[in-house]
Design an enzyme around this catalytic site. Structure first.
Site, short mmCIF file in Angstrom:
data_model
loop_
_atom_site.label_atom_id
_atom_site.label_comp_id
_atom_site.label_asym_id
_atom_site.label_seq_id
_atom_site.Cartn_x
_atom_site.Cartn_y
_atom_site.Cartn_z
N ARG A 219 52.48 28.31 112.13
CA ARG A 219 52.35 26.74 112.01
C ARG A 219 53.59 26.10 111.53
O ARG A 219 54.06 25.03 111.80
CB ARG A 219 51.24 26.50 111.17
CG ARG A 219 49.92 26.64 111.64
CD ARG A 219 48.76 26.78 110.77
NE ARG A 219 49.09 27.96 109.68
CZ ARG A 219 48.32 28.13 108.64
NH1 ARG A 219 47.08 27.59 108.44
NH2 ARG A 219 48.68 29.31 107.85
N ARG A 283 42.65 39.86 113.79
CA ARG A 283 41.21 39.83 113.64
C ARG A 283 40.50 39.84 115.12
O ARG A 283 40.99 38.91 115.69
CB ARG A 283 40.59 38.96 112.64
CG ARG A 283 41.11 39.62 111.38
CD ARG A 283 40.35 40.74 110.92
NE ARG A 283 40.61 41.27 109.61
CZ ARG A 283 41.58 42.20 109.10
NH1 ARG A 283 41.99 42.71 110.18
NH2 ARG A 283 41.84 42.62 107.98
N GLU A 312 32.95 43.57 115.28
CA GLU A 312 33.17 44.79 114.38
C GLU A 312 32.17 45.28 113.72
O GLU A 312 31.51 44.40 112.90
CB GLU A 312 34.50 44.81 113.78
CG GLU A 312 35.35 45.95 114.12
CD GLU A 312 36.84 45.82 113.58
OE1 GLU A 312 37.66 44.74 113.97
OE2 GLU A 312 37.27 46.31 112.43
N HIS A 330 40.26 49.96 115.06
CA HIS A 330 41.08 49.40 113.82
C HIS A 330 41.64 50.41 113.10
O HIS A 330 41.45 50.58 111.74
CB HIS A 330 39.55 48.76 112.86
CG HIS A 330 40.37 47.71 112.20
ND1 HIS A 330 39.60 46.55 111.83
CD2 HIS A 330 41.51 47.52 111.57
CE1 HIS A 330 40.32 45.82 110.89
NE2 HIS A 330 41.37 46.48 110.91
N GLY A 332 45.08 50.36 113.38
CA GLY A 332 46.55 50.04 113.26
C GLY A 332 47.29 50.32 112.08
O GLY A 332 48.44 50.83 112.34
N1 LIG Z 1 44.88 46.15 112.92
C1 LIG Z 1 45.12 46.48 111.59
O1 LIG Z 1 44.97 47.61 111.15
C2 LIG Z 1 45.57 45.60 110.63
C3 LIG Z 1 45.65 44.12 111.01
N2 LIG Z 1 46.38 43.24 109.93
C4 LIG Z 1 45.83 41.66 110.17
O2 LIG Z 1 47.10 41.21 110.45
C5 LIG Z 1 47.20 39.89 109.91
C6 LIG Z 1 48.59 39.47 109.49
O3 LIG Z 1 49.04 40.47 108.39
P1 LIG Z 1 50.81 40.18 107.73
O4 LIG Z 1 51.66 39.90 108.84
O5 LIG Z 1 50.86 41.03 106.97
O6 LIG Z 1 50.25 38.71 107.28
P2 LIG Z 1 51.47 37.65 106.94
O7 LIG Z 1 50.59 36.73 105.97
O8 LIG Z 1 52.60 38.25 106.36
O9 LIG Z 1 51.65 36.84 108.15
C7 LIG Z 1 50.79 36.08 108.88
C8 LIG Z 1 51.29 35.17 109.76
O10 LIG Z 1 50.27 34.28 110.53
C9 LIG Z 1 50.68 32.99 110.49
N3 LIG Z 1 49.65 32.20 110.66
C10 LIG Z 1 48.53 31.98 110.16
N4 LIG Z 1 47.75 30.97 110.57
C11 LIG Z 1 48.11 30.86 111.86
C12 LIG Z 1 47.59 29.91 112.84
N5 LIG Z 1 46.66 28.81 112.69
N6 LIG Z 1 48.39 30.04 114.04
C13 LIG Z 1 49.43 30.50 114.16
N7 LIG Z 1 50.17 31.40 113.02
C14 LIG Z 1 49.31 31.36 112.10
C15 LIG Z 1 51.50 32.61 109.33
O11 LIG Z 1 52.50 31.78 109.63
P3 LIG Z 1 51.93 30.15 109.16
O12 LIG Z 1 51.46 30.24 107.87
O13 LIG Z 1 53.40 29.34 109.25
O14 LIG Z 1 51.33 29.71 110.36
C16 LIG Z 1 52.27 33.96 109.11
O15 LIG Z 1 53.37 33.87 110.20
C17 LIG Z 1 46.15 40.13 108.61
O16 LIG Z 1 45.78 38.93 108.00
C18 LIG Z 1 45.17 40.90 108.97
O17 LIG Z 1 44.33 40.06 109.67
C19 LIG Z 1 46.69 43.60 108.88
C20 LIG Z 1 46.92 45.04 108.48
C21 LIG Z 1 46.56 45.96 109.51
O1 LIG Z 2 45.02 45.69 106.13
C1 LIG Z 2 44.34 45.08 107.09
O2 LIG Z 2 43.99 43.98 107.13
C2 LIG Z 2 43.55 45.85 108.10
O3 LIG Z 2 42.96 45.43 108.85
C3 LIG Z 2 43.64 47.45 107.86
O4 LIG Z 2 44.71 47.68 107.38
C4 LIG Z 2 42.63 48.08 107.48
O5 LIG Z 2 42.53 49.18 108.30
C5 LIG Z 2 41.25 47.43 107.58
O6 LIG Z 2 41.18 46.67 106.52
C6 LIG Z 2 39.80 48.42 107.75
O7 LIG Z 2 38.79 47.53 107.73
#
Ligand SMILES: NC(=O)C1=CN([C@@H]2O[C@H](COP(=O)(O)OP(=O)(O)OC[C@H]3O[C@@H](n4cnc5c(N)ncnc54)[C@H](OP(=O)(O)O)[C@@H]3O)[C@@H](O)[C@H]2O)C=CC1
Ligand SMILES: O=C(O)C(=O)[C@@H](O)[C@H](O)[C@H](O)CO
Length: 365
Positions: A219, A283, A312, A330, A332
């Site tokens: 954003r 997500r 999920e 899940h 990652g």
């Molecule tokens: N698969 C897995 O195992 C894992 C998944 N995750 C997921 O990854 C997500 C991101 O993690 P992380 O990078 O640490 O989070 P951060 O908070 O560092 O980054 C989130 C990013 O998303 C952007 N964002 C938020 N809302 C929107 C929107 N509506 N449109 C476009 N961009 C948007 C934010 O920018 P801005 O606010 O400027 O829009 C920011 O750049 C977590 O919330 C989690 O859901 C995390 C860890 C492990």
């Molecule tokens: O940190 C997050 O947001 C994640 O998605 C992952 O690290 C976990 O594996 C997850 O919470 C498992 O449910």
């Protein structure tokens, strides 16, 4: 004798670590397996009523729809902190918790972000080179690699070990003969990373290394200084729609929120100029899975690499057994290093709140 404060553990950490040994010496740890929402609520009002903190390991309250609504309403009165091991905190009613005086902490970390970015690199390579397709079309006959190589060189792939497989012709035609799909190098192609925070930036770093052009969507645009400090070239777009003419690969790396729900939907998929590849590590519900399946079936989507799912832990059966889909459950951020790190950090967060220390912790609310 003073009674130790009770801490409920939903999801066990590695009990061999120093962090756990120290923590369990200071607090009464109650290990608990959630079986159903009604049982949890009954226990919250019964044998768990004196707990003062909750440690929620990965996937902690996922099975009961998160820590909100009824679960939050019935949470025992002395709970001061819920410490989750994840980064994403969707499913936790942060406002409702604040109203009840409950602090929510999470564990953002480079260790987790690096691991997730690695999975995206793996899926990116799979998506352009169609590795899964080759695996599927070998009919499991990978035992004689010498013979396989010879068969490939001679273009005898269709008779390899008597298994009916796709016949490649030599050179360029080989690619188009493989289920009508090109087998491409990612180099020079455009990746659109939606969500360019901690994880998104590391994804960009990896994909820039294999020669991709990095586009990001968030954003708010990064400042010129922030962009320059990344060490690779990026182009900003305010919305995913703005990338419809350029995207070869879309990577979802944003949080699950009301705004991001179904950001990838039927309209978006059909609106995109070229067939594209999709990877989701953010997500599950950011992608409308039904639209995704339609997109794969129509060829508008060339590949899906999914680590997260709309419902999920259930998986849409239409996504199973496809050679253009790579699924991971899940995982990652699931490395042993991260598992131990996040556990220690969550325990530290609990101690900090319960001991009313000044330390800086990663508070969500
Ligand atoms: N698969 C897995 O195992 C894992 C998944 N995750 C997921 O990854 C997500 C991101 O993690 P992380 O990078 O640490 O989070 P951060 O908070 O560092 O980054 C989130 C990013 O998303 C952007 N964002 C938020 N809302 C929107 C929107 N509506 N449109 C476009 N961009 C948007 C934010 O920018 P801005 O606010 O400027 O829009 C920011 O750049 C977590 O919330 C989690 O859901 C995390 C860890 C492990
Ligand atoms: O940190 C997050 O947001 C994640 O998605 C992952 O690290 C976990 O594996 C997850 O919470 C498992 O449910």
């Amino acid at each position: 004798m003073t009674l130790k404060q009770q801490v409920l553990f939903v999801g066990k950490p590695n009990t061999n670590t120093e962090a756990y040994k120290k923590f369990s010496a200071n607090f009464e740890v109650i290990n608990y397996k959630i079986t159903s929402k009604s049982q949890l609520i009954e226990d919250f009002e019964g044998r768990l009523r004196y707990i003062e903190a909750i440690y929620a390991g990965w996937g902690g309250f996922d099975g009961v729809g998160g820590f909100q609504g009824e679960v939050l309403r019935h949470c025992p009165p002395n709970v001061k902190v819920v410490a989750i091991c994840s980064i994403g905190h969707d499913g936790y009613d942060t406002e409702g918790m604040s109203k009840r005086g409950i602090t929510l902490t999470n564990v953002p970390s480079v260790i987790a972000s690096e691991a997730v970015a690695d999975l995206v690199l793996y899926n990116t390579l799979s998506s352009f080179r169609n590795f899964k397709m080759f695996e599927k079309n070998l009919g499991g006959k990978l035992t004689n690699t010498g013979a396989l190589r010879t068969a490939l060189v001679r273009g005898e792939f269709d008779q390899f070990n008597g298994v009916p497989v796709i016949k490649p012709t030599v050179g360029g035609a080989f690619a188009s003969s493989c289920c009508g799909r090109d087998i491409l190098s990612p180099r020079g192609h455009n990746v659109v990373i939606v969500g360019f925070g901690s994880i998104g930036k590391l994804i960009g770093e990896r994909l820039a290394c294999i020669g991709m052009n990095i586009h990001y969507v968030k954003r708010s645009k990064l400042s010129e200084q922030e962009e320059a400090s990344l060490g690779y070239k990026v182009t900003y777009h305010a919305t995913l729609k703005d990338t419809k003419n350029i995207a070869d690969l879309v990577v979802i790396a944003c949080p699950g929120t009301a705004h991001t729900r179904h950001m990838v939907n039927e309209e978006m998929i059909n609106d995109f100029a070229k067939p594209f590849r999709l990877i989701n590590i953010g997500r599950g519900y950011v992608v409308d899975e039904k639209a995704l399946v339609n997109g794969l079936q129509s060829g508008k989507i060339l590949f899906a690499g999914l680590d997260v799912f709309e419902n999920e832990p259930s998986i849409n059966p239409d996504l199973l057994n496809r050679q253009d889909v790579v699924l991971t459950p899940h995982i990652g951020s699931s490395t042993t290093e991260n598992f131990n790190y996040t556990a220690a950090a969550a325990m530290f967060n609990i101690e900090t709140v319960l001991y009313d220390r000044e330390d800086t912790i990663t508070r969500v609310n």
